[in-house]
Write a protein that holds these residues in place. Structure first.
Motif, PDB file in Angstrom:
ATOM      1  N   ASN A 178     -31.143 -13.589   5.564  1.00 50.85           N
ATOM      2  CA  ASN A 178     -30.951 -13.057   4.213  1.00 50.85           C
ATOM      3  C   ASN A 178     -30.103 -13.994   3.366  1.00 50.85           C
ATOM      4  OD1 ASN A 178     -32.478 -10.695   4.759  1.00 50.85           O
ATOM      5  ND2 ASN A 178     -30.727  -9.855   5.855  1.00 50.85           N
ATOM      6  N   ASP A 225     -36.865  -5.917   4.784  1.00 52.53           N
ATOM      7  CA  ASP A 225     -36.053  -4.751   5.163  1.00 52.53           C
ATOM      8  C   ASP A 225     -34.727  -4.699   4.417  1.00 52.53           C
ATOM      9  OD1 ASP A 225     -37.992  -4.289   7.036  1.00 52.53           O
ATOM     10  OD2 ASP A 225     -36.863  -5.166   8.693  1.00 52.53           O
ATOM     11  N   ASP A 226     -34.414  -5.782   3.698  1.00 52.04           N
ATOM     12  CA  ASP A 226     -33.102  -5.877   3.062  1.00 52.04           C
ATOM     13  C   ASP A 226     -33.138  -5.257   1.664  1.00 52.04           C
ATOM     14  OD1 ASP A 226     -30.619  -6.567   2.157  1.00 52.04           O
ATOM     15  OD2 ASP A 226     -31.025  -8.721   2.011  1.00 52.04           O
ATOM     16  N   GLU A 268     -33.754 -15.472  11.792  1.00 55.76           N
ATOM     17  CA  GLU A 268     -34.303 -14.115  11.712  1.00 55.76           C
ATOM     18  C   GLU A 268     -33.670 -13.160  12.708  1.00 55.76           C
ATOM     19  OE1 GLU A 268     -38.474 -14.939  12.094  1.00 55.76           O
ATOM     20  OE2 GLU A 268     -38.800 -14.757   9.932  1.00 55.76           O
ATOM     21  N   GLU A 269     -32.981 -13.733  13.709  1.00 51.79           N
ATOM     22  CA  GLU A 269     -32.339 -12.865  14.690  1.00 51.79           C
ATOM     23  C   GLU A 269     -31.041 -12.273  14.169  1.00 51.79           C
ATOM     24  OE1 GLU A 269     -31.968 -15.149  18.283  1.00 51.79           O
ATOM     25  OE2 GLU A 269     -34.144 -15.418  18.377  1.00 51.79           O
ATOM     26  N   SER A 270     -30.589 -12.723  13.007  1.00 48.06           N
ATOM     27  CA  SER A 270     -29.331 -12.197  12.468  1.00 48.06           C
ATOM     28  C   SER A 270     -29.453 -12.040  10.960  1.00 48.06           C
ATOM     29  CB  SER A 270     -28.200 -13.170  12.795  1.00 48.06           C
ATOM     30  OG  SER A 270     -28.403 -14.376  12.095  1.00 48.06           O
ATOM     31  N   ASP A 271     -28.331 -11.747  10.319  1.00 43.86           N
ATOM     32  CA  ASP A 271     -28.319 -11.608   8.861  1.00 43.86           C
ATOM     33  C   ASP A 271     -28.468 -12.960   8.171  1.00 43.86           C
ATOM     34  OD1 ASP A 271     -25.838 -12.416   9.944  1.00 43.86           O
ATOM     35  OD2 ASP A 271     -24.896 -12.024   8.001  1.00 43.86           O
ATOM     36  N   SER A 327     -39.492 -13.731   4.915  1.00 40.87           N
ATOM     37  CA  SER A 327     -39.555 -13.275   6.299  1.00 40.87           C
ATOM     38  C   SER A 327     -39.629 -11.762   6.356  1.00 40.87           C
ATOM     39  CB  SER A 327     -38.281 -13.676   7.034  1.00 40.87           C
ATOM     40  OG  SER A 327     -38.290 -15.037   7.269  1.00 40.87           O
ATOM     41  N   ARG A 382     -37.790  -9.820   7.970  1.00 42.33           N
ATOM     42  CA  ARG A 382     -36.454  -9.251   7.855  1.00 42.33           C
ATOM     43  C   ARG A 382     -35.965  -9.145   6.428  1.00 42.33           C
ATOM     44  NH1 ARG A 382     -32.351  -8.903  12.403  1.00 42.33           N
ATOM     45  NH2 ARG A 382     -30.651  -8.358  11.005  1.00 42.33           N
ATOM     46  N   GLN A 383     -36.416 -10.046   5.578  1.00 44.59           N
ATOM     47  CA  GLN A 383     -36.007  -9.973   4.169  1.00 44.59           C
ATOM     48  C   GLN A 383     -36.617  -8.751   3.493  1.00 44.59           C
ATOM     49  OE1 GLN A 383     -37.043 -14.359   3.632  1.00 44.59           O
ATOM     50  NE2 GLN A 383     -35.539 -14.065   2.024  1.00 44.59           N
ATOM     51  N   ALA A 395     -45.672  -9.782   9.214  1.00 45.28           N
ATOM     52  CA  ALA A 395     -44.488  -9.212   8.570  1.00 45.28           C
ATOM     53  C   ALA A 395     -44.840  -7.913   7.845  1.00 45.28           C
ATOM     54  CB  ALA A 395     -43.880 -10.210   7.593  1.00 45.28           C
ATOM     55  N   ARG A 401     -45.551  -4.909  10.426  1.00 47.52           N
ATOM     56  CA  ARG A 401     -44.463  -4.466  11.282  1.00 47.52           C
ATOM     57  C   ARG A 401     -43.975  -3.080  10.877  1.00 47.52           C
ATOM     58  NH1 ARG A 401     -38.700  -7.199  12.059  1.00 47.52           N
ATOM     59  NH2 ARG A 401     -38.576  -6.158  10.057  1.00 47.52           N
TER      60      ARG A 401
END
Ligand code: C2E
Ligand code: MG
Ligand code: MG
Ligand code: MG
Length: 279
Positions: A88, A125-126, A82-85, A120, A122-123, A155, A158
């Motif tokens: 995804n 946001d993609d 989750e700290e990077s791409d 996640s 982060r997903q 999630a 956020r």
């Protein structure tokens, strides 16, 4: 003397910290290679109807067999990803694999078993997420309503506005949406009501409470009962996580949870083992 001791401790922490950071960096590099190397695989855990004890769905849970460290738990490597791409890339890969494997199970065993997949923060946001879900379903030939995407409260909270938009777009594809680990965050059902959700998963910590001494168990029962009542009032299906024994299962049935998941009903296993031993 205190000074030497202090300095020694300082160096000790320094070394420990450096080693931890180095291990994480190495793991992250290894994780990058894990997808092309085929080290990631999926375990599936049944989610049963508490009325009939029959599986209605399976949750896909990511597993990493590291060539040196063996099986690394998702709690350890998902935060790294989750700290990077990487999340995804991994998320897309697991979505494709899971839809494919469940479509095969449905065809081979003539069932309408559904699939749950974790997303996640982060997903969400993609921008590629919604088309990726659409593609995965089409490639596997899985009907959209056979897929449920699980998202945790934290999630969702956020970036509530972005999350709400992505959820609507996902709902537009026809997939179902669940809130995962409900009760561990700070969202209220009033906030969640604005989102196009279908299902609420009660965090396993509440179910574990059912196994405590009498008084505490009563509290846990009351909490679960009120979550079920509120969820049903707004039309959500309730899944209880972490049902580990017959007692848990019996109480969850009594509290009118719709579905349950946990070691009592089945541990996460590779797809090929799901239909063995009468599961
Ligand atoms: P989760 O989505 O809440 O998944 C349920 C976790 O509870 C799983 O742990 C499962 O093995 C465990 N569990 C199930 N039944 C029982 C039980 O009766 N007792 C106990 N003690 N535990 C039980 P796991 O597989 O280690 O996964 C941990 C978390 O990692 C998941 O929690 C999920 O948040 C995350 N995760 C797993 N796979 C993925 C993935 O593909 N993508 C993303 N983004 N996250 C994932
Ligand atoms: Mg989940
Ligand atoms: Mg969960
Ligand atoms: Mg959980």
């Amino acid at each position: 003397q205190a000074k030497t001791r202090g300095r020694g401790r300082y160096e000790f922490f320094d070394v420990e910290l450096r080693e931890r950071v180095q291990r994480q960096l190495r793991l992250e590099q290894d994780l990058r290679a894990a997808v092309p190397d085929g080290q990631l695989w999926l375990a599936y855990q049944p989610i049963v109807d508490v009325g009939t004890d029959r599986p209605v769905s399976v949750e896909a849970l990511l597993r990493w067999t590291h060539p040196v460290h063996g099986v690394v738990p998702p709690a350890e490597f998902i935060p790294l990803a989750e700290e990077s791409d990487l999340i995804n890339i991994i998320g897309d890969h697991m979505l494709r694999t899971a839809t494919q494997e469940v479509a095969e199970l449905r065809a081979r065993h003539g069932t309408d078993l559904r699939l749950a997949v974790n997303l996640s923060a982060r997903q969400l946001d993609d921008a590629a997420l919604v088309p990726a879900v659409h593609d995965a379903l089409r490639a596997a030939g899985l009907p959209p309503d056979a897929l449920c995407l699980e998202i945790t409260e934290s999630a969702l909270m956020r970036e509530p506005q972005t999350a709400a938009e992505v959820l609507s777009a996902l709902r537009g594809l026809g997939v179902r949406l669940a809130i995962d680990d409900f009760g561990t965050g700070y969202s209220s059902l009033a906030q969640l009501r604005r989102l196009p959700l279908d299902t609420l998963k009660v965090d396993r910590s509440f179910v574990f409470g059912l196994g405590e001494p009498e008084e505490r168990a009563k509290d846990a029962e009351a909490i679960i009962a009120s979550i079920v009542a509120m969820a049903h009032a707004v039309g959500l299906t309730v899944i209880a996580e972490g049902a580990e024994n017959e007692r848990h299962a019996r109480i969850l049935r009594k509290l009118e949870c719709d579905q349950a998941q946990g070691y009592h009903f089945g541990k996460p296993v590779p797809a090929a083992n799901l239909f063995r031993d009468g599961q």
